[in-house]
Motif scaffolding. Structure first.
Motif, mmCIF file in Angstrom:
data_model
loop_
_atom_site.group_PDB
_atom_site.id
_atom_site.type_symbol
_atom_site.label_atom_id
_atom_site.label_comp_id
_atom_site.label_asym_id
_atom_site.label_seq_id
_atom_site.Cartn_x
_atom_site.Cartn_y
_atom_site.Cartn_z
ATOM 1 N N MET A 104 30.393 5.375 -7.832
ATOM 2 C CA MET A 104 31.322 4.784 -8.800
ATOM 3 C C MET A 104 31.279 3.259 -8.771
ATOM 4 O O MET A 104 31.731 2.598 -9.701
ATOM 5 C CB MET A 104 32.751 5.270 -8.551
ATOM 6 C CG MET A 104 33.437 4.681 -7.344
ATOM 7 S SD MET A 104 35.213 4.998 -7.313
ATOM 8 C CE MET A 104 35.265 6.782 -7.265
ATOM 9 N N LEU A 105 30.721 2.675 -7.697
ATOM 10 C CA LEU A 105 30.645 1.220 -7.613
ATOM 11 C C LEU A 105 29.694 0.627 -8.647
ATOM 12 O O LEU A 105 29.840 -0.541 -9.022
ATOM 13 C CB LEU A 105 30.185 0.795 -6.211
ATOM 14 C CG LEU A 105 31.192 0.975 -5.072
ATOM 15 C CD1 LEU A 105 30.554 0.591 -3.747
ATOM 16 C CD2 LEU A 105 32.440 0.155 -5.330
ATOM 17 N N THR A 106 28.732 1.398 -9.102
ATOM 18 C CA THR A 106 27.758 0.854 -10.059
ATOM 19 C C THR A 106 28.427 0.346 -11.334
ATOM 20 O O THR A 106 28.230 -0.812 -11.710
ATOM 21 C CB THR A 106 26.688 1.908 -10.382
ATOM 22 O OG1 THR A 106 25.971 2.231 -9.177
ATOM 23 C CG2 THR A 106 25.708 1.384 -11.418
ATOM 24 N N PRO A 107 29.228 1.154 -12.024
ATOM 25 C CA PRO A 107 29.901 0.595 -13.209
ATOM 26 C C PRO A 107 30.989 -0.407 -12.867
ATOM 27 O O PRO A 107 31.199 -1.379 -13.605
ATOM 28 C CB PRO A 107 30.482 1.832 -13.909
ATOM 29 C CG PRO A 107 30.583 2.866 -12.847
ATOM 30 C CD PRO A 107 29.461 2.601 -11.903
ATOM 31 N N LEU A 108 31.682 -0.215 -11.734
ATOM 32 C CA LEU A 108 32.779 -1.115 -11.385
ATOM 33 C C LEU A 108 32.269 -2.520 -11.070
ATOM 34 O O LEU A 108 32.898 -3.515 -11.461
ATOM 35 C CB LEU A 108 33.559 -0.560 -10.186
ATOM 36 C CG LEU A 108 34.304 0.752 -10.407
ATOM 37 C CD1 LEU A 108 34.981 1.202 -9.113
ATOM 38 C CD2 LEU A 108 35.325 0.625 -11.521
ATOM 39 N N CYS A 109 31.154 -2.621 -10.376
ATOM 40 C CA CYS A 109 30.601 -3.939 -10.026
ATOM 41 C C CYS A 109 29.948 -4.626 -11.212
ATOM 42 O O CYS A 109 29.732 -5.843 -11.182
ATOM 43 C CB CYS A 109 29.591 -3.801 -8.890
ATOM 44 S SG CYS A 109 30.320 -3.367 -7.297
ATOM 45 N N SER A 110 29.633 -3.870 -12.245
ATOM 46 C CA SER A 110 29.003 -4.481 -13.414
ATOM 47 C C SER A 110 30.015 -5.214 -14.292
ATOM 48 O O SER A 110 29.633 -6.134 -15.032
ATOM 49 C CB SER A 110 28.292 -3.407 -14.240
ATOM 50 O OG SER A 110 29.221 -2.554 -14.896
ATOM 51 N N VAL A 111 31.295 -4.834 -14.229
ATOM 52 C CA VAL A 111 32.302 -5.434 -15.111
ATOM 53 C C VAL A 111 32.453 -6.933 -14.865
ATOM 54 O O VAL A 111 32.436 -7.722 -15.823
ATOM 55 C CB VAL A 111 33.648 -4.701 -14.978
ATOM 56 C CG1 VAL A 111 34.750 -5.430 -15.746
ATOM 57 C CG2 VAL A 111 33.519 -3.267 -15.492
ATOM 58 N N PRO A 112 32.625 -7.405 -13.612
ATOM 59 C CA PRO A 112 32.720 -8.861 -13.413
ATOM 60 C C PRO A 112 31.482 -9.605 -13.891
ATOM 61 O O PRO A 112 31.597 -10.711 -14.432
ATOM 62 C CB PRO A 112 32.901 -8.996 -11.891
ATOM 63 C CG PRO A 112 33.453 -7.688 -11.449
ATOM 64 C CD PRO A 112 32.835 -6.675 -12.338
ATOM 65 N N LEU A 113 30.316 -9.010 -13.717
ATOM 66 C CA LEU A 113 29.092 -9.670 -14.170
ATOM 67 C C LEU A 113 29.063 -9.771 -15.687
ATOM 68 O O LEU A 113 28.643 -10.798 -16.243
ATOM 69 C CB LEU A 113 27.877 -8.896 -13.654
ATOM 70 C CG LEU A 113 27.658 -8.952 -12.129
ATOM 71 C CD1 LEU A 113 26.602 -7.943 -11.708
ATOM 72 C CD2 LEU A 113 27.256 -10.351 -11.688
ATOM 73 N N ALA A 114 29.504 -8.727 -16.366
ATOM 74 C CA ALA A 114 29.521 -8.774 -17.834
ATOM 75 C C ALA A 114 30.496 -9.836 -18.333
ATOM 76 O O ALA A 114 30.201 -10.566 -19.292
ATOM 77 C CB ALA A 114 29.889 -7.399 -18.386
ATOM 78 N N PHE A 115 31.663 -9.946 -17.696
ATOM 79 C CA PHE A 115 32.628 -10.973 -18.086
ATOM 80 C C PHE A 115 32.042 -12.364 -17.842
ATOM 81 O O PHE A 115 32.214 -13.272 -18.664
ATOM 82 C CB PHE A 115 33.931 -10.799 -17.309
ATOM 83 C CG PHE A 115 34.914 -9.895 -17.979
ATOM 84 C CD1 PHE A 115 36.005 -10.405 -18.655
ATOM 85 C CD2 PHE A 115 34.752 -8.522 -17.941
ATOM 86 C CE1 PHE A 115 36.919 -9.569 -19.289
ATOM 87 C CE2 PHE A 115 35.645 -7.671 -18.567
ATOM 88 C CZ PHE A 115 36.737 -8.195 -19.238
ATOM 89 N N ALA A 116 31.354 -12.543 -16.718
ATOM 90 C CA ALA A 116 30.746 -13.842 -16.430
ATOM 91 C C ALA A 116 29.640 -14.153 -17.423
ATOM 92 O O ALA A 116 29.451 -15.312 -17.819
ATOM 93 C CB ALA A 116 30.201 -13.851 -15.001
ATOM 94 N N GLY A 117 28.898 -13.137 -17.861
ATOM 95 C CA GLY A 117 27.867 -13.358 -18.871
ATOM 96 C C GLY A 117 28.453 -13.796 -20.201
ATOM 97 O O GLY A 117 27.915 -14.687 -20.870
ATOM 98 N N ALA A 118 29.574 -13.179 -20.596
ATOM 99 C CA ALA A 118 30.239 -13.603 -21.834
ATOM 100 C C ALA A 118 30.774 -15.024 -21.700
ATOM 101 O O ALA A 118 30.706 -15.817 -22.653
ATOM 102 C CB ALA A 118 31.371 -12.633 -22.169
ATOM 103 N N ALA A 119 31.305 -15.369 -20.522
ATOM 104 C CA ALA A 119 31.807 -16.724 -20.303
ATOM 105 C C ALA A 119 30.684 -17.752 -20.398
ATOM 106 O O ALA A 119 30.897 -18.872 -20.872
ATOM 107 C CB ALA A 119 32.479 -16.812 -18.932
ATOM 108 N N LEU A 120 29.496 -17.375 -19.954
ATOM 109 C CA LEU A 120 28.348 -18.275 -20.063
ATOM 110 C C LEU A 120 28.084 -18.640 -21.519
ATOM 111 O O LEU A 120 27.881 -19.822 -21.857
ATOM 112 C CB LEU A 120 27.116 -17.614 -19.448
ATOM 113 C CG LEU A 120 25.766 -18.289 -19.742
ATOM 114 C CD1 LEU A 120 25.732 -19.697 -19.178
ATOM 115 C CD2 LEU A 120 24.619 -17.451 -19.186
#
Length: 296
Positions: free
Chosen positions: A218-234
């Protein structure tokens, strides 16, 4: 939505009315969570609890009727708001959201295990049609793949609630900045970037979680969320610097709705690369408005 924020901050009764009303209405629980986050960010946990306690009543009622999202998002958003108020760091909020997501996953697995298992069985029947190479795998590989369905599905559901909590917190923070420090929230979002060490931890959780244990998948989708938010912030930061046209943001959010399965991994990759290279540059972070809380 600024008039709504002004109404919330008029007093405890007005804030409680918005939290209770939004939580009680179908599909508006995120608005109640954002209102609670606004009160907590501005006035502290003590004042917020007096408001949110009333919002727990309709959230518990929804839970009783089999709808857990209202209660989970409300509590998760408040937990993340506590972190943001204490640290004023979106990086720590993003990392804390993984812990909140794990709690979501554990709760969903404990309380709604049977519906999730039933959905996993339906997906298991569809796997040969979706993934053509499944039938060519050995019996052991197929058994492992099927064993990962429940935890991955649980993680996906939990990650949706995790993302909802982050979005509700962002709305509350935007309200706070609009009322007390215009431009502060935009500056925070444009500067949001994961340093290499936290990025590496999230990446390890995504890639190694399933290999460390079935439940840790379950960590695979959970750990991807912060990265996706950081990508949008970029992308927001690059647009603010004039290095990208504004239509890129419009295209981003439109394509997220239409081509989520393609754009979402791209945001994750962008966040990973930005963590190592820092596209926006350090000098850009020395200018702009102050913190969104308007107090520093």
């Amino acid at each position: 939505m600024r008039p709504l924020a002004e109404f919330i901050m008029r007093g405890r009764m007005q804030a409680a009315l918005v939290v209770v009303g939004a939580t009680a209405l179908p599909l508006l629980f995120w608005l109640g969570a954002a209102a609670g986050a606004l009160v907590l960010l501005r006035r502290g946990l003590g004042d917020a609890m007096g408001v949110v306690a009333w919002g727990l009543l309709p959230a518990l009622a929804w839970w009783y009727f089999g709808e857990p999202r209202a209660l989970l998002v409300l509590l998760g958003t408040l937990a993340l708001a506590v972190v943001l108020r204490a640290t004023t760091s979106w990086t720590r909020v993003l990392l804390a959201s993984v812990a909140v997501g794990v709690l979501y996953g554990v709760t969903l697995d404990a309380v709604f295990q049977e519906p999730i298992q039933a959905l996993a069985k339906e997906l298991q029947a569809l796997l040969p049609q979706v993934l053509q190479g499944v039938q060519e795998l050995g019996a052991e590989e197929q058994a492992r793949l099927h064993s990962l369905l429940v935890p991955v599905l649980t993680g996906l559901l939990a990650s949706l609630l995790q993302a909802g909590s982050l979005l509700a917190l962002a709305l509350g923070r935007w309200w706070q900045a609009a009322l007390y420090n215009p431009g502060g929230f935009a500056r925070e979002i444009r500067e949001m970037r994961l340093p290499p060490a936290p990025m590496a931890l999230l990446l390890a959780g995504m890639l190694l979680g399933p290999n460390l244990g079935v439940q840790l998948a379950m960590l695979t989708p959970l750990c991807s969320v912060p990265l996706a938010f950081a990508g949008a912030a970029l992308l927001h930061g690059l647009v603010a610097q004039g290095r990208l046209a504004r239509f890129w943001l419009v295209g981003l959010y439109v394509s997220l709705l239409i081509f989520m399965q393609l754009v979402y991994p791209l945001l994750v990759v962008l966040a990973i690369v930005d963590s190592l290279i820092d596209f926006r540059g350090r000098s850009a972070r020395n200018n702009g408005a102050g913190p969104a809380n308007g107090e520093g």
